[in-house]
Scaffold this motif. Structure first.
Motif, PDB file in Angstrom:
ATOM      1  N   PHE A 204       1.093  -1.211   0.028  1.00  0.00           N
ATOM      2  CA  PHE A 204      -0.125  -0.060   0.081  1.00  0.00           C
ATOM      3  C   PHE A 204       0.891   1.189   0.138  1.00  0.00           C
ATOM      4  O   PHE A 204       1.922   1.217   0.790  1.00  0.00           O
ATOM      5  N   SER A 205       0.654   2.268  -0.790  1.00  0.00           N
ATOM      6  CA  SER A 205       1.147   3.458  -0.887  1.00  0.00           C
ATOM      7  C   SER A 205       0.121   4.753  -0.771  1.00  0.00           C
ATOM      8  O   SER A 205      -1.161   4.316  -0.928  1.00  0.00           O
ATOM      9  N   ILE A 206       0.435   5.959  -0.584  1.00  0.00           N
ATOM     10  CA  ILE A 206      -0.562   6.987  -0.730  1.00  0.00           C
ATOM     11  C   ILE A 206      -0.273   7.606  -2.070  1.00  0.00           C
ATOM     12  O   ILE A 206       0.656   8.134  -2.508  1.00  0.00           O
ATOM     13  N   ASN A 207      -1.481   7.876  -2.687  1.00  0.00           N
ATOM     14  CA  ASN A 207      -1.622   8.486  -4.086  1.00  0.00           C
ATOM     15  C   ASN A 207      -1.766   9.916  -3.846  1.00  0.00           C
ATOM     16  O   ASN A 207      -2.450  10.726  -3.126  1.00  0.00           O
ATOM     17  N   ARG A 208      -0.852  10.794  -4.406  1.00  0.00           N
ATOM     18  CA  ARG A 208      -0.426  12.252  -4.256  1.00  0.00           C
ATOM     19  C   ARG A 208      -1.721  12.859  -4.987  1.00  0.00           C
ATOM     20  O   ARG A 208      -1.830  14.178  -4.586  1.00  0.00           O
ATOM     21  N   THR A 209      -2.306  12.714  -5.791  1.00  0.00           N
ATOM     22  CA  THR A 209      -3.502  13.374  -6.540  1.00  0.00           C
ATOM     23  C   THR A 209      -4.784  12.912  -6.214  1.00  0.00           C
ATOM     24  O   THR A 209      -5.818  13.590  -6.746  1.00  0.00           O
ATOM     25  N   ARG A 210      -5.156  11.839  -5.778  1.00  0.00           N
ATOM     26  CA  ARG A 210      -6.459  11.349  -5.408  1.00  0.00           C
ATOM     27  C   ARG A 210      -7.027  11.433  -3.983  1.00  0.00           C
ATOM     28  O   ARG A 210      -5.999  10.862  -3.076  1.00  0.00           O
ATOM     29  N   LEU A 211      -7.925  12.174  -3.863  1.00  0.00           N
ATOM     30  CA  LEU A 211      -8.644  12.194  -2.556  1.00  0.00           C
ATOM     31  C   LEU A 211      -9.728  11.241  -2.250  1.00  0.00           C
ATOM     32  O   LEU A 211     -10.449  10.938  -3.156  1.00  0.00           O
ATOM     33  N   SER A 212      -9.521  10.696  -0.827  1.00  0.00           N
ATOM     34  CA  SER A 212     -10.880   9.905  -0.493  1.00  0.00           C
ATOM     35  C   SER A 212     -11.731  10.796   0.366  1.00  0.00           C
ATOM     36  O   SER A 212     -11.243  11.431   1.144  1.00  0.00           O
ATOM     37  N   VAL A 213     -12.861  10.726  -0.288  1.00  0.00           N
ATOM     38  CA  VAL A 213     -14.087  11.658   0.334  1.00  0.00           C
ATOM     39  C   VAL A 213     -15.250  10.839   1.120  1.00  0.00           C
ATOM     40  O   VAL A 213     -15.712   9.888   0.393  1.00  0.00           O
ATOM     41  N   ARG A 214     -15.187  10.937   2.419  1.00  0.00           N
ATOM     42  CA  ARG A 214     -16.404  10.200   3.140  1.00  0.00           C
ATOM     43  C   ARG A 214     -17.328  11.182   3.765  1.00  0.00           C
ATOM     44  O   ARG A 214     -17.243  12.568   3.717  1.00  0.00           O
ATOM     45  N   ASN A 215     -18.543  10.622   4.203  1.00  0.00           N
ATOM     46  CA  ASN A 215     -19.574  11.480   5.164  1.00  0.00           C
ATOM     47  C   ASN A 215     -20.385  12.244   4.041  1.00  0.00           C
ATOM     48  O   ASN A 215     -20.772  13.297   4.298  1.00  0.00           O
ATOM     49  N   VAL A 216     -20.380  11.714   2.780  1.00  0.00           N
ATOM     50  CA  VAL A 216     -21.047  12.696   1.581  1.00  0.00           C
ATOM     51  C   VAL A 216     -22.437  12.370   1.866  1.00  0.00           C
ATOM     52  O   VAL A 216     -23.050  11.091   1.964  1.00  0.00           O
ATOM     53  N   SER A 217     -23.171  13.484   1.561  1.00  0.00           N
ATOM     54  CA  SER A 217     -24.613  13.303   1.625  1.00  0.00           C
ATOM     55  C   SER A 217     -25.174  12.700   0.622  1.00  0.00           C
ATOM     56  O   SER A 217     -24.729  12.490  -0.628  1.00  0.00           O
ATOM     57  N   LYS A 218     -26.354  11.835   0.813  1.00  0.00           N
ATOM     58  CA  LYS A 218     -27.113  11.078  -0.428  1.00  0.00           C
ATOM     59  C   LYS A 218     -27.393  11.921  -1.522  1.00  0.00           C
ATOM     60  O   LYS A 218     -27.655  11.403  -2.569  1.00  0.00           O
ATOM     61  N   GLN A 219     -27.699  13.296  -1.313  1.00  0.00           N
ATOM     62  CA  GLN A 219     -28.285  14.357  -2.052  1.00  0.00           C
ATOM     63  C   GLN A 219     -27.208  14.685  -3.214  1.00  0.00           C
ATOM     64  O   GLN A 219     -27.364  15.436  -4.059  1.00  0.00           O
ATOM     65  N   MET A 220     -25.909  14.794  -2.631  1.00  0.00           N
ATOM     66  CA  MET A 220     -24.609  15.264  -3.372  1.00  0.00           C
ATOM     67  C   MET A 220     -24.579  14.251  -4.569  1.00  0.00           C
ATOM     68  O   MET A 220     -24.362  13.089  -4.457  1.00  0.00           O
ATOM     69  N   SER A 221     -24.373  15.026  -5.812  1.00  0.00           N
ATOM     70  CA  SER A 221     -24.139  13.980  -7.019  1.00  0.00           C
ATOM     71  C   SER A 221     -22.880  14.471  -7.486  1.00  0.00           C
ATOM     72  O   SER A 221     -21.836  15.109  -6.797  1.00  0.00           O
ATOM     73  N   GLU A 222     -22.236  13.550  -8.157  1.00  0.00           N
ATOM     74  CA  GLU A 222     -20.839  13.548  -9.009  1.00  0.00           C
ATOM     75  C   GLU A 222     -20.481  14.787  -9.445  1.00  0.00           C
ATOM     76  O   GLU A 222     -19.426  15.378  -9.496  1.00  0.00           O
ATOM     77  N   GLN A 223     -21.424  15.422 -10.336  1.00  0.00           N
ATOM     78  CA  GLN A 223     -21.345  16.723 -10.638  1.00  0.00           C
ATOM     79  C   GLN A 223     -21.175  17.917  -9.802  1.00  0.00           C
ATOM     80  O   GLN A 223     -20.381  18.578  -9.803  1.00  0.00           O
ATOM     81  N   ASP A 224     -21.997  17.670  -8.573  1.00  0.00           N
ATOM     82  CA  ASP A 224     -21.764  18.613  -7.554  1.00  0.00           C
ATOM     83  C   ASP A 224     -20.398  18.623  -6.957  1.00  0.00           C
ATOM     84  O   ASP A 224     -19.554  19.697  -6.517  1.00  0.00           O
ATOM     85  N   MET A 225     -19.978  17.351  -6.550  1.00  0.00           N
ATOM     86  CA  MET A 225     -18.651  16.963  -6.016  1.00  0.00           C
ATOM     87  C   MET A 225     -17.512  17.705  -6.695  1.00  0.00           C
ATOM     88  O   MET A 225     -16.624  18.109  -6.372  1.00  0.00           O
ATOM     89  N   LYS A 226     -17.841  17.365  -8.032  1.00  0.00           N
ATOM     90  CA  LYS A 226     -16.570  18.029  -9.091  1.00  0.00           C
ATOM     91  C   LYS A 226     -16.580  19.649  -9.028  1.00  0.00           C
ATOM     92  O   LYS A 226     -15.272  19.915  -8.768  1.00  0.00           O
ATOM     93  N   GLU A 227     -17.799  20.060  -9.055  1.00  0.00           N
ATOM     94  CA  GLU A 227     -17.929  21.485  -8.922  1.00  0.00           C
ATOM     95  C   GLU A 227     -17.150  22.249  -7.476  1.00  0.00           C
ATOM     96  O   GLU A 227     -16.208  23.204  -7.478  1.00  0.00           O
ATOM     97  N   ILE A 228     -17.614  21.485  -6.284  1.00  0.00           N
ATOM     98  CA  ILE A 228     -17.294  21.890  -5.240  1.00  0.00           C
ATOM     99  C   ILE A 228     -15.662  21.774  -4.864  1.00  0.00           C
ATOM    100  O   ILE A 228     -14.801  22.724  -4.638  1.00  0.00           O
ATOM    101  N   PHE A 229     -15.137  20.465  -5.381  1.00  0.00           N
ATOM    102  CA  PHE A 229     -13.777  20.460  -5.302  1.00  0.00           C
ATOM    103  C   PHE A 229     -12.767  21.062  -6.319  1.00  0.00           C
ATOM    104  O   PHE A 229     -11.655  21.723  -6.044  1.00  0.00           O
ATOM    105  N   THR A 230     -13.371  21.389  -7.457  1.00  0.00           N
ATOM    106  CA  THR A 230     -12.599  22.190  -8.344  1.00  0.00           C
ATOM    107  C   THR A 230     -12.413  23.704  -7.921  1.00  0.00           C
ATOM    108  O   THR A 230     -11.255  24.364  -8.114  1.00  0.00           O
ATOM    109  N   LYS A 231     -13.475  24.063  -7.204  1.00  0.00           N
ATOM    110  CA  LYS A 231     -13.284  25.480  -6.753  1.00  0.00           C
ATOM    111  C   LYS A 231     -12.607  25.465  -5.352  1.00  0.00           C
ATOM    112  O   LYS A 231     -11.498  26.661  -5.303  1.00  0.00           O
ATOM    113  N   ALA A 232     -12.413  24.644  -4.783  1.00  0.00           N
ATOM    114  CA  ALA A 232     -11.581  24.498  -3.647  1.00  0.00           C
ATOM    115  C   ALA A 232     -10.130  24.451  -3.977  1.00  0.00           C
ATOM    116  O   ALA A 232      -9.339  24.666  -3.110  1.00  0.00           O
ATOM    117  N   GLY A 233      -9.829  23.533  -5.045  1.00  0.00           N
ATOM    118  CA  GLY A 233      -8.564  23.415  -5.551  1.00  0.00           C
ATOM    119  C   GLY A 233      -7.511  24.414  -6.051  1.00  0.00           C
ATOM    120  O   GLY A 233      -6.429  24.351  -6.061  1.00  0.00           O
TER     121      GLY A 233
END
Length: 342
Positions: A204-233
Motif C-alpha cells: 500500500f502507498s498513498i496517491n498524491r493526487t487522489r482524494l478519498s471523500v467520506r461522509n457524503v450526503s445522499k443528495q450530493m451528485s458527482e457533478q456537485d462534488m466535482k464543482e465543489i472540489f474544483t473551486k476549493a482546489g
C-alpha cells in the motif's frame, strides 16, 4: 597607484572573508527542525526549544500556496552549544546513512505501532517531541546542500508518500476536534486505525493526487462534488489557472436503486482525482471538516477527506487488464483488415 589597488583588493578579500566566517558561524548556531505538527505555531515551537538556550529567531517554513507551514522550521540560537544540544535531543541527521536509519525507524514506527499517547511517551521519553510527534533536528546547511538532501530524502526514503498519511487527520486531542461532531470523531478514529493497518503492508502507498471523500450526503451528485472540489482546489498563486479535476466518482450500491435516477444509491463516499498534487492538497485543507461546506452543500454533514490509498497489486492487475484489452483490440482490427482485403 599599484599599492592603492593592492590595498583595496586586500580590503575586499578581508571583508569577503569576514562575511563568509559570519555565515559559517550563523550555520553553527542554526538548526533545521522536521516533523512539526501542522497545528503548531511559532510560539509553541519557541516555547519547546527555549529549554536549550536563548534564541535569536524561530521561523516556521511556510507554503506560499496554502498559507500554512510545511511541518518544518529554522531556529537560530545565540550560542552554538545550544544548537548542538537541540540536535542531540532531536536525533541529528546529515543526509547520509545516519539520517537514513533514523528515517527508516520513523517510517517503521508509523506503519506498525499503535499511536497511543502512552506508547509514544515511552519510546521518546528522552528525546524531543511535540503533540505526540518526535521532532527531528539537524544543523542547518547551505541552500545547495539542503536541496540535495531534500531530493535524496524524497527519492530514497518516502516512495510510498507516507508523509501524507496524516493530512486530514483529526483525533480527539487535535485542536480541530473542538467543533467536530462526536460521531464524526469516532468515524475518523476507525478510518485512521484501518489506514494504519493497511500501510503496515508495503503493497500500500498513498496517491498524491487522489482524494478519498467520506461522509457524503445522499443528495450530493458527482457533478456537485466535482464543482465543489474544483473551486476549493485553486491555489493563491499569480498566473495559476483553475484546478483540474480529472474525475469525481461516488461509490454506488448496486442493490439499492434510486427511483429518480435509475442508478444505484450513493454509499456516502467517493473519490476525487486532481491533475496536480498542490490542488488536491489545497482542496483537502479547505473542505475537510468544513462547517460552511456542510451547511451549504452536504446536508450539514462535514466531509472527511484524506489522500487515498493505493494497492500496488490491484494497480498491476488493472495495468495487465488494460494491456490485454489493447492486444485484443489490435488483433480484431488486424482480422477486420485481413477480411476486407480478402
Amino acid at each position: 597607484d599599484k599599492q592603492r589597488k593592492k590595498a583595496k583588493k586586500e580590503e575586499k578579500e578581508s571583508v569577503a572573508g569576514e562575511e563568509e566566517e559570519d555565515g559559517a558561524n550563523e550555520l553553527q548556531r542554526t538548526v533545521f527542525v522536521r516533523n512539526v505538527p501542522l497545528e503548531a505555531t511559532e510560539k509553541d515551537l519557541k516555547a519547546l526549544m527555549y529549554r536549550f538556550g536563548t534564541m535569536k529567531f524561530c521561523r516556521l517554513v511556510m507554503d506560499k500556496n496554502t498559507g500554512r507551514h510545511k511541518g518544518s522550521a529554522f531556529v537560530q540560537f545565540v550560542d552554538a552549544d545550544a544548537a548542538q544540544a537541540a540536535c542531540q535531543a532531536g536525533g541529528a541527521f546529515t543526509g547520509g546513512d545516519d539520517w537514513e536509519k533514523i528515517q527508516e525507524k520513523q517510517d517503521k514506527r508509523r506503519q506498525q505501532m499503535v499511536f497511543v499517547k502512552g506508547a509514544l511517551q515511552e519510546e521518546f521519553k528522552e528525546t524531543l517531541q511535540m503533540g505526540g510527534r518526535h521532532l527531528f533536528v539537524a544543523m542547518a546547511v547551505d541552500r545547495s546542500k539542503a536541496q540535495n538532501i531534500n531530493n535524496q530524502d524524497k527519492e530514497k526514503l518516502d516512495r510510498r508518500n507516507l508523509y501524507l498519511a496524516k493530512e486530514g487527520l483529526i483525533l480527539q486531542d487535535s485542536p480541530q476536534a473542538k467543533d467536530c461532531p462526536p460521531n464524526d470523531l469516532q468515524k475518523r478514529l476507525r478510518d485512521w486505525q484501518d489506514k494504519k493497518e493497511k500501510l503496515s503492508n508495503t503493497n500500500f502507498s498513498i496517491n498524491r493526487t487522489r482524494l478519498s471523500v467520506r461522509n457524503v450526503s445522499k443528495q450530493m451528485s458527482e457533478q456537485d462534488m466535482k464543482e465543489i472540489f474544483t473551486k476549493a482546489g485553486k491555489v493563491k498563486e499569480e498566473g495559476d489557472g483553475e484546478a483540474k479535476v480529472l474525475q469525481a466518482r461516488l461509490v454506488l450500491d448496486k442493490e439499492k436503486i434510486d427511483p429518480e435516477t435509475g442508478k444505484g444509491a450513493s454509499k456516502g463516499y467517493g473519490f476525487v482525482e486532481f491533475a496536480e498534487h498542490r490542488h488536491a492538497l489545497a482542496a483537502l485543507r479547505k473542505l475537510n471538516n468544513c462547517a460552511k461546506t456542510a451547511r451549504m452543500h452536504n446536508g450539514n454533514k462535514r466531509l472527511m477527506i484524506d489522500f487515498a490509498l493505493e494497492d500496488a497489486r490491484k494497480v498491476r492487475e488493472r495495468r495487465l487488464k488494460l494491456q490485454k484489452m489493447e492486444r485484443i483490440k489490435l488483433q480484431r482490427a488486424e482480422r477486420r483488415k485481413e477480411e476486407a482485403g480478402a
